[in-house]
Enzyme design. Structure first.
Site, mmCIF file in Angstrom:
data_model
loop_
_atom_site.group_PDB
_atom_site.id
_atom_site.type_symbol
_atom_site.label_atom_id
_atom_site.label_comp_id
_atom_site.label_asym_id
_atom_site.label_seq_id
_atom_site.Cartn_x
_atom_site.Cartn_y
_atom_site.Cartn_z
ATOM 1 N N PRO A 9 2.883 20.795 -25.926
ATOM 2 C CA PRO A 9 1.733 21.587 -26.340
ATOM 3 C C PRO A 9 1.770 23.042 -25.867
ATOM 4 O O PRO A 9 2.196 23.335 -24.753
ATOM 5 C CB PRO A 9 0.541 20.849 -25.723
ATOM 6 C CG PRO A 9 1.100 19.975 -24.675
ATOM 7 C CD PRO A 9 2.497 19.666 -25.079
ATOM 8 N N ASN A 71 10.628 19.803 -22.636
ATOM 9 C CA ASN A 71 9.574 20.525 -21.939
ATOM 10 C C ASN A 71 8.270 19.919 -22.436
ATOM 11 O O ASN A 71 7.765 20.296 -23.491
ATOM 12 C CB ASN A 71 9.639 22.023 -22.223
ATOM 13 C CG ASN A 71 8.631 22.807 -21.407
ATOM 14 O OD1 ASN A 71 7.658 22.252 -20.910
ATOM 15 N ND2 ASN A 71 8.857 24.103 -21.279
ATOM 16 N N ALA A 74 2.043 20.634 -20.439
ATOM 17 C CA ALA A 74 0.971 20.036 -19.631
ATOM 18 C C ALA A 74 1.043 18.512 -19.582
ATOM 19 O O ALA A 74 0.596 17.901 -18.606
ATOM 20 C CB ALA A 74 -0.386 20.486 -20.158
ATOM 21 N N GLU A 95 14.273 17.217 -17.959
ATOM 22 C CA GLU A 95 12.962 17.867 -17.972
ATOM 23 C C GLU A 95 13.159 19.346 -17.652
ATOM 24 O O GLU A 95 13.839 19.680 -16.671
ATOM 25 C CB GLU A 95 12.066 17.212 -16.914
ATOM 26 C CG GLU A 95 10.715 17.856 -16.750
ATOM 27 C CD GLU A 95 9.919 17.255 -15.603
ATOM 28 O OE1 GLU A 95 9.044 17.963 -15.083
ATOM 29 O OE2 GLU A 95 10.156 16.085 -15.213
ATOM 30 N N HIS A 97 11.193 23.373 -17.451
ATOM 31 C CA HIS A 97 9.983 24.202 -17.428
ATOM 32 C C HIS A 97 10.400 25.656 -17.363
ATOM 33 O O HIS A 97 11.358 26.007 -16.659
ATOM 34 C CB HIS A 97 9.095 23.858 -16.233
ATOM 35 C CG HIS A 97 8.626 22.448 -16.270
ATOM 36 N ND1 HIS A 97 7.611 22.037 -17.111
ATOM 37 C CD2 HIS A 97 9.056 21.349 -15.614
ATOM 38 C CE1 HIS A 97 7.435 20.728 -16.951
ATOM 39 N NE2 HIS A 97 8.301 20.296 -16.064
#
Length: 138
Positions: A9, A71, A74, A95, A97
Site C-alpha cells: 500500500p 515491500n 505498512a 523483505e 524497505h
C-alpha cells in the site's frame, strides 16, 4: 532467473508522497532501470493497496519463480495473513524497505513477515530492491 517485485500500500505514490522519507523517484522509472541493469533476468512488477490482492499474487507466483522481492509497506507490521502466505509458498522472499524502519516510529520496528523471509534489507532507498535482486541472483 525470474524475479517478482511486489509492492504494498501507498507505494504507488512514490515520488509524490513524503519525499524526505521515500525520495522523489517514482517506482515505474526505477523499475525500468532495474530491467536495464539486469537484462539477463526476467523481472516483473506488481503493486496493490489491498492485502488480499498481495496474498493472491504471492500464491500465484510463489511456486514457479526463482525469487520474490516484497515491500509489504505498512502490512509488514500488521499482517499475519501475508506472513502465512510467505510461509506457504516455495519461492524465497526477501523483505525490503526503502526507509530504515528502525529509525522511524516504534510500531515500524516489528515485522510480522520477517521470520518467514530469506532476509530483510532496509534503509538504502530504492537501492534496497537492487540489493535484494543481487542476492537472489547470487
Amino acid at each position: 532467473m525470474k524475479i517478482q517485485i511486489i509492492n504494498g500500500p501507498n507505494l504507488n505514490l512514490l515520488g509524490v508522497r513524503e519525499k524526505s522519507i521515500y525520495g522523489d523517484s517514482d517506482f515505474a522509472t526505477y523499475f525500468e532501470s532495474l530491467k536495464v541493469r539486469f537484462p539477463e533476468h526476467e523481472l516483473s512488477y506488481y503493486q496493490s493497496n489491498k492485502e488480499g490482492e498481495l496474498i493472491d499474487k504471492l500464491h500465484e507466483v510463489g511456486f514457479d519463480l526463482d525469487g520474490i522481492v516484497l515491500n509489504a509497506a505498512a502490512y509488514t507490521h500488521t499482517s499475519i495473513a501475508i506472513a502465512d502466505a510467505i510461509a506457504a509458498i516455495k519461492t524465497p522472499v526477501i523483505e525490503v524497505h526503502i526507509s530504515n524502519v528502525h529509525k522511524r516510529e516504534e510500531f515500524r520496528h516489528k515485522s510480522m513477515i520477517a521470520a518467514n523471509c530469506k532476509g530483510v534489507i532496509a534503509g538504502f532507498g530504492l537501492d534496497s530492491y537492487r540489493l535484494a535482486i543481487e542476492h537472489l541472483i547470487g
